[in-house]
Every structure is written in structure tokens, then in C-alpha cells.
Design a protein around this motif. Sequence first.
Motif, short mmCIF file in Angstrom:
data_model
loop_
_atom_site.label_atom_id
_atom_site.label_comp_id
_atom_site.label_asym_id
_atom_site.label_seq_id
_atom_site.Cartn_x
_atom_site.Cartn_y
_atom_site.Cartn_z
N GLY A 56 35.59 -71.06 4.62
CA GLY A 56 34.37 -71.51 3.95
C GLY A 56 34.02 -72.94 4.27
O GLY A 56 34.63 -73.60 5.12
N ILE A 57 32.99 -73.42 3.56
CA ILE A 57 32.48 -74.78 3.78
C ILE A 57 32.86 -75.65 2.61
O ILE A 57 32.49 -75.37 1.47
N LEU A 58 33.61 -76.70 2.92
CA LEU A 58 34.10 -77.59 1.86
C LEU A 58 33.38 -78.93 1.95
O LEU A 58 33.25 -79.51 3.03
N ARG A 59 32.88 -79.40 0.81
CA ARG A 59 32.22 -80.72 0.77
C ARG A 59 32.71 -81.48 -0.44
O ARG A 59 33.09 -80.88 -1.44
N LEU A 60 32.64 -82.80 -0.34
CA LEU A 60 32.84 -83.64 -1.52
C LEU A 60 31.45 -84.10 -1.96
O LEU A 60 30.76 -84.82 -1.24
N GLU A 61 31.03 -83.60 -3.12
CA GLU A 61 29.65 -83.81 -3.60
C GLU A 61 29.57 -85.10 -4.42
O GLU A 61 30.44 -85.35 -5.26
N HIS A 62 28.48 -85.82 -4.23
CA HIS A 62 28.29 -87.04 -5.02
C HIS A 62 27.95 -86.68 -6.47
O HIS A 62 27.27 -85.70 -6.72
N PRO A 63 28.45 -87.50 -7.41
CA PRO A 63 28.16 -87.22 -8.82
C PRO A 63 26.70 -87.49 -9.16
O PRO A 63 26.04 -88.28 -8.48
N GLU A 64 26.21 -86.81 -10.18
CA GLU A 64 24.86 -87.12 -10.66
C GLU A 64 24.90 -88.38 -11.52
O GLU A 64 25.91 -88.67 -12.15
N PRO A 65 23.78 -89.11 -11.55
CA PRO A 65 23.77 -90.33 -12.36
C PRO A 65 23.91 -90.02 -13.85
O PRO A 65 23.35 -89.04 -14.34
N VAL A 66 24.67 -90.84 -14.55
CA VAL A 66 24.90 -90.65 -15.99
C VAL A 66 24.69 -92.01 -16.67
O VAL A 66 25.11 -93.04 -16.15
N GLU A 67 24.03 -91.99 -17.82
CA GLU A 67 23.81 -93.22 -18.58
C GLU A 67 24.52 -93.14 -19.91
O GLU A 67 24.74 -92.05 -20.44
N THR A 68 24.89 -94.30 -20.43
CA THR A 68 25.48 -94.33 -21.77
C THR A 68 24.96 -95.58 -22.48
O THR A 68 24.32 -96.42 -21.86
N VAL A 69 25.22 -95.66 -23.78
CA VAL A 69 24.79 -96.82 -24.56
C VAL A 69 26.01 -97.70 -24.79
O VAL A 69 27.04 -97.23 -25.26
N ASP A 70 25.91 -99.00 -24.41
CA ASP A 70 27.07 -99.88 -24.58
C ASP A 70 27.10 -100.46 -26.00
O ASP A 70 26.25 -100.14 -26.82
N SER A 71 28.10 -101.31 -26.25
CA SER A 71 28.29 -101.80 -27.62
C SER A 71 27.21 -102.79 -28.04
O SER A 71 27.13 -103.17 -29.20
N ALA A 72 26.35 -103.20 -27.09
CA ALA A 72 25.22 -104.06 -27.44
C ALA A 72 23.94 -103.24 -27.59
O ALA A 72 22.85 -103.79 -27.75
N SER A 168 31.75 -83.93 -18.37
CA SER A 168 31.14 -83.23 -17.23
C SER A 168 29.64 -83.48 -17.07
O SER A 168 28.94 -82.64 -16.50
N LEU A 169 29.15 -84.64 -17.52
CA LEU A 169 27.72 -84.90 -17.37
C LEU A 169 27.34 -85.13 -15.91
O LEU A 169 26.23 -84.81 -15.48
N ALA A 170 28.28 -85.66 -15.10
CA ALA A 170 28.00 -85.93 -13.69
C ALA A 170 28.20 -84.70 -12.81
O ALA A 170 27.95 -84.74 -11.61
N SER A 171 28.67 -83.60 -13.41
CA SER A 171 28.90 -82.38 -12.63
C SER A 171 28.25 -81.15 -13.26
O SER A 171 28.38 -80.05 -12.74
N ALA A 172 27.54 -81.33 -14.39
CA ALA A 172 26.97 -80.18 -15.10
C ALA A 172 26.01 -79.39 -14.21
O ALA A 172 26.03 -78.15 -14.20
N ALA A 173 25.20 -80.09 -13.43
CA ALA A 173 24.22 -79.39 -12.58
C ALA A 173 24.93 -78.62 -11.47
O ALA A 173 24.55 -77.48 -11.15
N LEU A 174 25.98 -79.20 -10.89
CA LEU A 174 26.76 -78.51 -9.85
C LEU A 174 27.42 -77.26 -10.43
O LEU A 174 27.42 -76.19 -9.80
N LEU A 175 27.98 -77.38 -11.63
CA LEU A 175 28.61 -76.22 -12.27
C LEU A 175 27.57 -75.12 -12.51
O LEU A 175 27.82 -73.94 -12.24
N ALA A 176 26.41 -75.51 -13.03
CA ALA A 176 25.37 -74.52 -13.35
C ALA A 176 24.88 -73.84 -12.08
O ALA A 176 24.68 -72.62 -12.03
N ARG A 177 24.69 -74.63 -11.03
CA ARG A 177 24.24 -74.09 -9.74
C ARG A 177 25.28 -73.10 -9.19
O ARG A 177 24.95 -72.01 -8.73
#
Length: 402
Positions: A56-72, A168-177
Motif C-alpha cells: 500500500g501507500i504510506l504517508r505521514l500526514e500533516h496535522p490540522e490546525p487546532v486552537e485553544t484558549v490560554d490562561s489570559a 484528536s482535534l488535529a486528526s478528527a478529519a483524517l479519521l472521519a475520511r
Amino acid sequence: MGGMSPTEQGTVERTAAEPMLEQVLAWSAVNSESRNLAGLERMAELLADAFAGLPGILRLEHPEPVETVDSAGKTVKVRHGRHLHLTVRPTAPVQMLFTGHMDTVFGPEHAFQETRWLEDGVLNGPGVADMKGGIAVMLAALKAVERSPLADRLGYEVVINSDEEVGSLASAALLARSAQGKRAALTYEPAALPDGTLAGARPGSGNFAIVVHGRSAHAGRNPEDGRNALLAAADLALRFDRLKRDGLTVNPSRIEGGSPSNVVPDLAILRVNLRPRTPDIEAEARQEIEAMIAAVAAEHDVQIDVSGGFGRPPKPLTAEAEALFNLVRKAGADLGQGIAWQPSGGVCDGNNIAACGVPVVDTMGVRGGKIHSMEEFLIVDSLPERAALSALTILRLIEEAA
Ligand SMILES: [Zn+2]
């Protein structure tokens, strides 16, 4: 070991020849905590080498962008590692998904870095059960199936993500796909109990960061001009607590912000985790949260911004899922392994996969326990045992489609 065909017998026997223990020892020596990008990159390369033994075809996929709220209260980007993605025979008649995660929970600065033997056959170390052992089991099963005469009727995708332990926020779309169009999925979390019991139904999980903006004022001179963000956040925390019911756990976990004692605080951040048992309860909770926030904003005259949400959908035990569990149980019985399942309060990528309508057994990994602690252990005999269980389950799914 009754009830197996010669093909099945031969495939099952081949799994035991795979170097699973050696892999666990080598992989657990690499710190791959979810935020350790260098360690994750090293881990991804080691896994890519090991999985190159499959077609098969093996790739290392880049993560999707994820944002969070910091302590400020500011929205900031979070970086993640790459995910391994393998696609094998995408046009074969039976299509399956296999998933695991390469990340672990203790960072490189933590004392828990090395494996050691607790006793003969019991290995202690970071990620030995959750889930470097599970990844070795998955690979051994797939390699054995690849050498069986049924292999050309099976196509599959493998996803090993780098961020499962942080939602898994940076991989949720890959999992769903990757779940699209699959007959079934197997995920290699460790068994729910050291005796091999699987996790059945799981609740969903949502993490919220609620940023309250008030107005600062002098605590003595003109407090009436202030709008106390901390009080509004505390009021919200109490209201969240009252959402709790059968089928919904709620954990307000942290309030940040505040001000010096002589100032009315203009900023507070409340963090909350909610776990609804069913999609209906999740939908109700969403509405109630919205109404609560509107009420607190009005009563305290503050501005409230909500970030986050329900990232893991609930995973009830559907009829299709139950049929897959029964197939695994039958495979176990033919191998002399008693397999049971029970509901779990935890969440994992199995939640995301089930939400795509694909039946999934998400605890096909090793037997062990005390995961996410320094006492995490792997029962080494479970490596060949669970690889045999996986291989036979996969063959049965192929045979069932014939
Ligand atoms: Zn895990």
C-alpha cells in the motif's frame, strides 16, 4: 482451538512470529507525549519503517490546525505531530479501518521514561499498554493476514494519530475520511480490564473554555461601575453543576483570571468537561448551555465567549456494533479466549469512528492496566494472544462477505 479452518489456523499461528515485544521495547524508549513534537516525529519515522512491511501507500500526514484558549483568555494555535496514514487495496471488496495513536501522556521532563520488568512477563513503562503494545498487535495481525490466501479480498486504511490523548482535534478529519465506506473498524486501545474485557458503549465528551469579560473598577471607590467576571464565571460553574443527571456527567475543572484584591476583576476563564451518554442528551445539553450563558451574561452584564465543544460524539452500542462484538467473541471462543464487554466512562477514537456509522471495537489492544500512571503495565503474553484474536476477526469479516 476448535472451529478454525486450516487457513485460519495457519494465519493465527503466523502472528506469534512477529517481533511484538522487541517493538514495544524500542517504541516505549521514545518519548512521544502529545506535545513533544521532536519525539513524535521520531516515533512516526519508527512506525513508518515498521509499517513499510505492509503493502500500500504510506504517508505521514500533516496535522490540522487546532486552537485553544490560554490562561489570559487569548485564542492561540496548538502544534501537533504528523499522523501515519496507510492505504492498502482501496478497491478490494471488503474495506476495513485500523486505528491507533502514537502519543503518550508523560512529557520528556517527567521521571517516567524507561521500561522495566515488574515480574516475569509483566512489563512496566510509558505507553507499553496505551498503546505501543496495541500498535504492535495491529501490525502483527495485518502482516499475518497479508500472507493468507484471503488477503487480496481485503482493503484497508491504517491511521495512527499523534494527538489522541489530547482529544484528536488535529486528526478528527483524517479519521472521519478514513472511516468512509468501511465495513468495520478495529482500534487498539488496551482492553478495559486486565482480563481482556472489551469496552462497549462509551459516552461522548466535550471540553469548553468559557471566557467572561467584565469591567474593572476600584474595589473601594466605585465598585458599582465594575462587572465582576469572576463572580459570573462562578455562577456559571454552579449552573453547569446543576446540569448533571443520569446520562450526563459535568465537571467544572478550573477558573482562571481574576485581579488584585482592590480591583473588580474583568476577566475569568471557566473550563468544563461534559460527558453525555447519548446524542439526544448531548443535544439537550447544548441548548441548556446556550440558555445558561445568555442568562448569566444578562444578569451579570458581562460578555461571554465560548470556545471548544463536544469533540467526541457518544458511542452507544448499536445493533451493528453488537454484531461485530459477537463476531470478536466467537473468534475468541475458537481461540480458547473468553471475551466479554462492558460500558466504559472513557472516550477514544472509537467514538469518532462510530459517529461515522461504522461499527467499531476499540479495545483490541493488549491486556494490561494502570494506564496514564507510572504503574502502567503490559501483560506480555497478551501480545500474541490479542494478535491472534485480531487476525481471526479480520479473516472472519472477509469470509462473511464472500
Ligand atoms: Zn490510548
